[in-house]
Design an enzyme around this catalytic site. Structure first.
Site, PDB file in Angstrom:
ATOM      1  N   ASP A 100       0.852  -1.187   0.000  1.00 52.69           N
ATOM      2  CA  ASP A 100       0.000   0.000   0.000  1.00 52.69           C
ATOM      3  C   ASP A 100       0.889   1.238   0.000  1.00 52.69           C
ATOM      4  OD1 ASP A 100       0.978   0.161   2.560  1.00 52.69           O
ATOM      5  OD2 ASP A 100      -0.920  -0.306   3.535  1.00 52.69           O
ATOM      6  N   CYS A 323     -13.300 -28.474   6.590  1.00 57.43           N
ATOM      7  CA  CYS A 323     -12.045 -27.751   6.351  1.00 57.43           C
ATOM      8  C   CYS A 323     -10.866 -28.715   6.308  1.00 57.43           C
ATOM      9  CB  CYS A 323     -11.837 -26.704   7.448  1.00 57.43           C
ATOM     10  SG  CYS A 323     -10.342 -25.726   7.247  1.00 57.43           S
ATOM     11  N   CYS A 325      -7.589 -27.582   6.555  1.00 58.22           N
ATOM     12  CA  CYS A 325      -6.394 -26.897   7.044  1.00 58.22           C
ATOM     13  C   CYS A 325      -5.682 -27.742   8.100  1.00 58.22           C
ATOM     14  CB  CYS A 325      -6.748 -25.524   7.610  1.00 58.22           C
ATOM     15  SG  CYS A 325      -7.436 -25.538   9.288  1.00 58.22           S
TER      16      CYS A 325
END
Length: 401
Positions: A100, A323, A325
């Site tokens: 940014d 999930c 993960c």
């Protein structure tokens, strides 16, 4: 270098009555690799995604991460970054990075900064030194960082006025116009300095204009005329009500050029991501997955889970049974044994004991959830079923854990 290839768009479906959306599937080629869009970008403010090993990011499919120009300028500074050849060498990440401009952080300093046409004068939050950030300085720092995507310096138009006579009130059209027009002038200065530095990466312009569609349109048209390689929509998720954010999200992204990437800055919840894709957004970032993880909130297919709730104390189940993960399912070693795959009871215990592993596992889960959500969106766009996916997503999230 930046190349954007549009691969699929969301079709209307006469059989189901689905009218289609602005959703699209593409590939974004940058100097450090190819990014599949739509994509969520984990935020690495200080040169690291907080609490997550780089190898874990790669395992969960992170394709591009963020760095923060302002904070990396404060610490460790440009000299250190230069000695490593940029942020990739410093943090040992060989995939694309977006930085940014530092504008939002400078804006958030409040009374510690003074904004003028030339730039922003402020006191360092680290040691109190008097510093100056301008479009030119931002481009110089980001060139040192060697990020694949560089953001122009803009003024983040707040939802609430910062003018002394009206402070705390909703920003007026006049205030929003003044801010937007200065951001346009800063966009041109950013572009000129970026070219002077012969930066080989890509510079994005940022659409501003507060909560006023006609100002957003003016900003958008002026930036498109400057012919940036990509565009961002900024100044949302800055304190406005959700319906106001959704209104601006519905206005700006799909009006940007179809042959260039579109980035919605600082947004948001899983619902925001799905709706943002429907409005034509290609790229998202937000601190929410890791910040919420550190505060005990986990995102799942069936809604948000508060791991601190006492009902999880004896729960043998995973955070999310769907999930894959490390926290939920773990990984199988060559010898057949499993590492990871923890229960809600264990994660509840870690959180109650303030163990370091608690936010680490929670952050891995939340980021995996976000990245997997984007992968599912991409697959639905490839198969022409985004409308059905969007409806099922809403139903699943409303069901609750």
């Amino acid at each position: 270098m930046l190349t954007f290839d549009l691969l699929h768009t969301d079709p209307a479906n006469a059989d189901t009555g689905y009218a289609g959306s602005h959703a699209r599937r593409g590939t974004l080629t940058l100097n450090h690799g190819v990014v599949q869009t739509p994509i969520f970008m984990p935020v690495g403010t200080y040169g690291t995604v907080k609490g997550v090993m780089p190898s874990s990011l790669e395992d969960m499919g992170a394709q591009i991460i963020l760095g923060n120009t302002f904070h990396l300028w404060m610490r460790p500074g440009q000299d250190v970054m230069q000695s490593f050849g940029g942020l990739h060498g410093f943090e040992r990440w060989n995939k694309p990075i977006l930085t940014d401009s530092g504008g939002f952080q400078v804006w958030s300093l409040g009374a510690m900064r003074k904004i003028t046409e030339q730039g922003v004068h402020f006191s360092s939050p680290v040691n109190g030194d008097k510093l100056f950030m301008s479009p030119e300085v931002s481009m110089q720092i980001q060139t040192t960082l060697n990020s694949d995507i560089v953001m122009q310096l803009d003024e983040c138009t707040p939802y609430l006025s910062v003018e002394p006579k009206t402070k705390g009130q909703i920003t007026t059209e006049r205030e929003a116009r003044t801010s937007m027009e200065m951001s346009l002038r800063w966009a041109k200065r950013s572009q000129d300095e970026f070219a002077r530095l012969e930066n080989p990466n890509a510079l994005f312009g940022i659409v501003q204009g507060g909560m006023f569609e006609h100002l957003r349109q003016e900003s958008l048209e002026a930036l498109v005329a400057m012919n940036f390689p990509g565009y961002a929509v900024g100044g949302v998720s800055v304190g406005e009500p959700k319906d106001e954010m959704l209104r601006i999200m519905a206005h700006s992204p799909h009006r940007l050029p179809t042959n260039k990437p579109r980035y919605l800055m600082g947004v948001g919840t899983p619902e925001d991501l799905v709706e943002g894709v429907a409005q034509g957004v290609d790229m998202f970032d937000c601190v929410m997955p890791t910040r919420n993880a550190r505060n005990g909130t986990l995102f799942t297919r069936y809604g948000d889970l508060k791991i601190r709730n006492a009902r999880h104390k004896t729960d043998h189940g995973p955070l999310d049974p769907t999930c894959t993960c490390y926290a939920c399912k773990g990984v199988t070693r060559p010898d057949g044994s499993v590492s990871g795959g923890f229960s809600r009871a264990y994660l509840h215990h870690l959180d109650r004991c303030a163990e370091m592993l608690s936010p680490m596992l929670s952050s891995i889960h939340n980021l995996h959830y976000y990245l997997n959500l984007m992968a599912e969106i991409r697959a639905s766009l490839e198969s022409g079923t985004f409308g059905a996916f969007r409806a099922q997503f809403k139903a699943d999230r409303a069901r609750g854990v």
